[in-house]
Design an enzyme around this catalytic site. Structure first.
Site, PDB file in Angstrom:
ATOM      1  N   SER A 184       0.834  -1.211   0.000  1.00  0.00           N
ATOM      2  CA  SER A 184       0.000   0.000   0.000  1.00  0.00           C
ATOM      3  C   SER A 184       0.866   1.258   0.000  1.00  0.00           C
ATOM      4  O   SER A 184       0.339   2.362  -0.016  1.00  0.00           O
ATOM      5  CB  SER A 184      -0.953   0.009   1.206  1.00  0.00           C
ATOM      6  OG  SER A 184      -0.249  -0.114   2.424  1.00  0.00           O
TER       7      SER A 184
ATOM      8  N   THR B 186     -39.695  25.066 -12.264  1.00  0.00           N
ATOM      9  CA  THR B 186     -39.964  23.761 -11.657  1.00  0.00           C
ATOM     10  C   THR B 186     -40.267  22.862 -12.851  1.00  0.00           C
ATOM     11  O   THR B 186     -40.866  23.308 -13.839  1.00  0.00           O
ATOM     12  CB  THR B 186     -41.159  23.797 -10.675  1.00  0.00           C
ATOM     13  OG1 THR B 186     -42.318  24.206 -11.372  1.00  0.00           O
ATOM     14  CG2 THR B 186     -40.888  24.759  -9.512  1.00  0.00           C
ATOM     15  N   HIS B 187     -39.809  21.624 -12.770  1.00  0.00           N
ATOM     16  CA  HIS B 187     -39.911  20.685 -13.912  1.00  0.00           C
ATOM     17  C   HIS B 187     -39.215  21.258 -15.150  1.00  0.00           C
ATOM     18  O   HIS B 187     -39.579  20.922 -16.274  1.00  0.00           O
ATOM     19  CB  HIS B 187     -41.366  20.354 -14.263  1.00  0.00           C
ATOM     20  CG  HIS B 187     -42.222  20.050 -13.070  1.00  0.00           C
ATOM     21  ND1 HIS B 187     -42.403  18.769 -12.586  1.00  0.00           N
ATOM     22  CD2 HIS B 187     -42.918  20.863 -12.236  1.00  0.00           C
ATOM     23  CE1 HIS B 187     -43.195  18.814 -11.521  1.00  0.00           C
ATOM     24  NE2 HIS B 187     -43.509  20.072 -11.283  1.00  0.00           N
TER      25      HIS B 187
ATOM     26  N   SER C  93     -13.254  23.862 -29.986  1.00  0.00           N
ATOM     27  CA  SER C  93     -13.408  22.621 -30.741  1.00  0.00           C
ATOM     28  C   SER C  93     -12.344  22.591 -31.828  1.00  0.00           C
ATOM     29  O   SER C  93     -11.991  23.623 -32.388  1.00  0.00           O
ATOM     30  CB  SER C  93     -14.799  22.580 -31.372  1.00  0.00           C
ATOM     31  OG  SER C  93     -14.791  21.758 -32.521  1.00  0.00           O
TER      32      SER C  93
ATOM     33  N   LYS D  68     -16.952  27.329 -31.647  1.00  0.00           N
ATOM     34  CA  LYS D  68     -17.376  26.747 -30.373  1.00  0.00           C
ATOM     35  C   LYS D  68     -16.602  27.293 -29.172  1.00  0.00           C
ATOM     36  O   LYS D  68     -15.395  27.435 -29.210  1.00  0.00           O
ATOM     37  CB  LYS D  68     -17.198  25.216 -30.394  1.00  0.00           C
ATOM     38  CG  LYS D  68     -18.079  24.480 -31.369  1.00  0.00           C
ATOM     39  CD  LYS D  68     -19.562  24.543 -31.033  1.00  0.00           C
ATOM     40  CE  LYS D  68     -19.945  23.779 -29.788  1.00  0.00           C
ATOM     41  NZ  LYS D  68     -19.781  22.332 -29.929  1.00  0.00           N
TER      42      LYS D  68
ATOM     43  N   ASN E   5     -16.798  25.869 -25.434  1.00  0.00           N
ATOM     44  CA  ASN E   5     -17.480  24.819 -24.671  1.00  0.00           C
ATOM     45  C   ASN E   5     -17.223  24.955 -23.167  1.00  0.00           C
ATOM     46  O   ASN E   5     -16.102  25.229 -22.753  1.00  0.00           O
ATOM     47  CB  ASN E   5     -16.997  23.448 -25.138  1.00  0.00           C
ATOM     48  CG  ASN E   5     -17.362  23.171 -26.582  1.00  0.00           C
ATOM     49  OD1 ASN E   5     -18.418  23.585 -27.048  1.00  0.00           O
ATOM     50  ND2 ASN E   5     -16.485  22.493 -27.299  1.00  0.00           N
TER      51      ASN E   5
ATOM     52  N   GLU F 136     -18.792  20.831 -17.407  1.00  0.00           N
ATOM     53  CA  GLU F 136     -19.130  19.453 -17.783  1.00  0.00           C
ATOM     54  C   GLU F 136     -18.314  18.449 -16.971  1.00  0.00           C
ATOM     55  O   GLU F 136     -18.825  17.423 -16.520  1.00  0.00           O
ATOM     56  CB  GLU F 136     -18.877  19.244 -19.281  1.00  0.00           C
ATOM     57  CG  GLU F 136     -19.829  20.022 -20.159  1.00  0.00           C
ATOM     58  CD  GLU F 136     -19.381  19.989 -21.607  1.00  0.00           C
ATOM     59  OE1 GLU F 136     -19.793  19.078 -22.334  1.00  0.00           O
ATOM     60  OE2 GLU F 136     -18.581  20.868 -22.011  1.00  0.00           O
TER      61      GLU F 136
ATOM     62  N   TYR G 266     -10.062  -5.602  12.803  1.00  0.00           N
ATOM     63  CA  TYR G 266      -9.297  -5.232  11.606  1.00  0.00           C
ATOM     64  C   TYR G 266      -9.245  -6.396  10.615  1.00  0.00           C
ATOM     65  O   TYR G 266      -9.008  -7.545  10.991  1.00  0.00           O
ATOM     66  CB  TYR G 266      -7.853  -4.826  11.972  1.00  0.00           C
ATOM     67  CG  TYR G 266      -7.040  -4.524  10.722  1.00  0.00           C
ATOM     68  CD1 TYR G 266      -7.100  -3.271  10.141  1.00  0.00           C
ATOM     69  CD2 TYR G 266      -6.286  -5.513  10.094  1.00  0.00           C
ATOM     70  CE1 TYR G 266      -6.410  -3.003   8.962  1.00  0.00           C
ATOM     71  CE2 TYR G 266      -5.592  -5.255   8.921  1.00  0.00           C
ATOM     72  CZ  TYR G 266      -5.662  -3.990   8.351  1.00  0.00           C
ATOM     73  OH  TYR G 266      -4.991  -3.730   7.184  1.00  0.00           O
TER      74      TYR G 266
ATOM     75  N   GLN H  38      -7.315  -1.907   4.100  1.00  0.00           N
ATOM     76  CA  GLN H  38      -6.243  -1.187   3.416  1.00  0.00           C
ATOM     77  C   GLN H  38      -6.768  -0.511   2.144  1.00  0.00           C
ATOM     78  O   GLN H  38      -6.234   0.509   1.706  1.00  0.00           O
ATOM     79  CB  GLN H  38      -5.118  -2.168   3.078  1.00  0.00           C
ATOM     80  CG  GLN H  38      -3.967  -1.589   2.305  1.00  0.00           C
ATOM     81  CD  GLN H  38      -2.834  -2.585   2.164  1.00  0.00           C
ATOM     82  OE1 GLN H  38      -2.189  -2.947   3.135  1.00  0.00           O
ATOM     83  NE2 GLN H  38      -2.595  -3.058   0.944  1.00  0.00           N
TER      84      GLN H  38
END
Ligand code: ARG
Length: 461
Positions: free
Chosen positions: A24, A156-157, A278, A284, A286, A291, A318, A323
């Site tokens: 580890s 709403t919605h 892009s 573009k 973006n 995102e 344990y 781990q």
């Protein structure tokens, strides 16, 4: 070289594939500051209890600081046969001090050592996350004044519902992040209990002082039951959950602003430093940071899932499975912290497209509720008022006008009790003024909320 944890009972060395499989160190080396701090506190406690001499304690603490330097500079080689950060540090100590180094692990097991180190690490990471959340809150708060006069549709919605002031949106996110901060504070209370001294599982027959190490390491107290403590990873689960809720809030905000920055909405322009282009479509811009903030929520939630499944069905106490708790939680903290670090300047730097918003704000009959409530206030039963306003909206749609543009006689055709005073609640501006209940979007209410948060988020918090 034989691992310090392999005693005379073993008849052969470890298979090298097992060493690779079981290591580890590749991820738990992140705990080295906590491990050194914990080891120093442990050594001092051992000396205080007469289990080692003051000179031995001194030598151990000094050597541990040298080892820290080696870890800081990256010069200590990772050796899979030494498995984890705890054994790397202990072996480096033994290499320096011989038998004195071999005394440090008195009345300690890696089981309580791992738990103590991880609790300290998580405590600090939670505190950092809290501060990053405060920065995002301040970024939203910082927009409230300059956007105060902008009216946005509330949905709403995802259908236009009622008008709200732009700062009402910003304050909504401040509230969400405040609850995240409260969850962090609550979680820290349980994280901040010292496991050190429960040793492997049953405690120790040696005369240790757990309160002393707890105090030295900044813990609020000690855990009560050694069997529970040896197995307990609730603090990891809780932290992963708290981070998942933050991810949910960030993701929802990101989704909203992605929509808002489309041509179709046209409400907001993200700072170009937080957008990408892009390779084929030159026009573009973006919103990739938004995102990815939305996308990275998936891995944070996945990490919570991983940890829940990891810990379900483990018998006391344990088990080596534990781990595996570190990579998911490290990843969740790393992911949320970078998302928050980017969110603050993105929030501060975005520009509302005021003209575009204003040009379409009277669309969607956002003042229908205040018209209905105007009729209710004059004594009309709610269901009747609701029905009549529905009919009035239908007529306005047919005529392709807003409610405010309907002549009084048309309104009266549907509801004869209406008079000129109806003008006070028509149009989004008037509707905003009319929503006066506590927590609503009326300018006076929003002002006092801004005031409240300005005081709460002042430098002290
Ligand atoms: N590398 C292990 C971990 O991180 C250390 C604890 C090992 N304890 C044991 N009894 N083998 O969980």
């Amino acid at each position: 070289m034989e691992s310090p944890s392999r005693g005379g009972v073993f008849s052969e060395g470890t298979d090298s594939r097992v060493e690779q499989f079981a290591e580890s160190i590749s991820f738990d080396r992140r705990l080295y500051h906590q491990d050194i701090r914990g080891s120093k506190a442990h050594a001092q406690m051992l000396a205080g209890q007469g289990l080692i001499s003051d000179e031995e304690c001194e030598a151990i603490c000094q050597a541990l600081e040298e080892i820290r330097g080696e870890l800081d500079s990256g010069s200590m080689p990772m050796r899979f046969e030494l498995e984890d950060i705890h054994m790397h540090i202990e072996q480096a100590l033994i290499d320096r001090l011989g038998d004195v180094g071999r005394k440090l692990h008195t009345a300690r097991s890696r089981n309580d050592q791992v738990s103590t180190d991880f609790r300290m690490w998580v405590r600090e990471a939670l505190e950092q996350t809290d501060q990053l959340l405060a920065e995002v809150q301040r970024a939203f708060l910082g927009r409230c004044e300059k956007d105060f006069d902008v009216v946005l549709p509330a949905y709403t919605h995802l259908q236009r519902a009622q008008p709200v002031l732009a700062p009402h949106y910003w304050l909504a996110y401040i509230e969400k992040f405040q609850r995240d901060r409260e969850r962090i504070a609550d979680c820290i209370q349980r994280v901040n209990q010292s496991s050190l001294g429960v040793a492997a599982v049953a405690g120790t027959s040696l005369p240790i002082d757990r309160h002393r190490t707890a105090g030295e390491l900044g813990f609020a107290g000690i855990t009560r039951n050694s069997l529970d403590t040896s197995s307990d990873r609730d603090f990891v689960l809780e932290s992963a959950f708290v981070l998942s809720v933050i991810a949910t809030h960030l993701s929802g905000w990101a989704e909203e602003w992605i929509l808002w920055s489309t041509v179709e909405f046209g409400f907001i322009q993200c700072p170009h430093a937080f957008c990408t282009g892009s390779s084929i479509m030159p026009q573009k811009v973006n919103p990739d940071v938004l995102e990815l903030t939305r996308g990275k929520a998936a891995r944070v939630m996945g990490n919570l899932q991983t940890l829940m499944i990891l810990t379900k069905g483990l018998p006391l106490a344990y088990n080596r499975d534990l781990q595996e708790d570190k990579p998911p939680l490290f990843d969740s903290f790393d992911t949320i912290q970078i998302c928050l670090q980017l969110a603050a300047p993105l929030v501060a730097g975005a520009e509302l497209q005021r003209e575009r918003i204003a040009a379409q704000i009277e669309e969607g009959y956002l003042d229908a509720t205040t018209l209905m409530e105007h009729m209710i206030a004059a004594g009309m039963p709610q269901r009747r008022a609701h029905h009549l306003v529905g009919a009035i909206v239908g007529e306005a749609m047919q005529r392709k006008v807003t409610l405010a543009e309907l002549p009084l006689d048309v309104l009266q055709k549907h509801a004869p009790e209406l008079d000129e005073s109806v003008r006070d609640v028509l149009g989004t501006r008037n509707a905003i003024e009319a929503f006066t209940s506590e927590g609503s979007t009326a300018p006076a209410r929003v002002r006092s909320q801004i005031q409240y948060w300005t005081e709460r988020l002042s430098a002290s918090e």
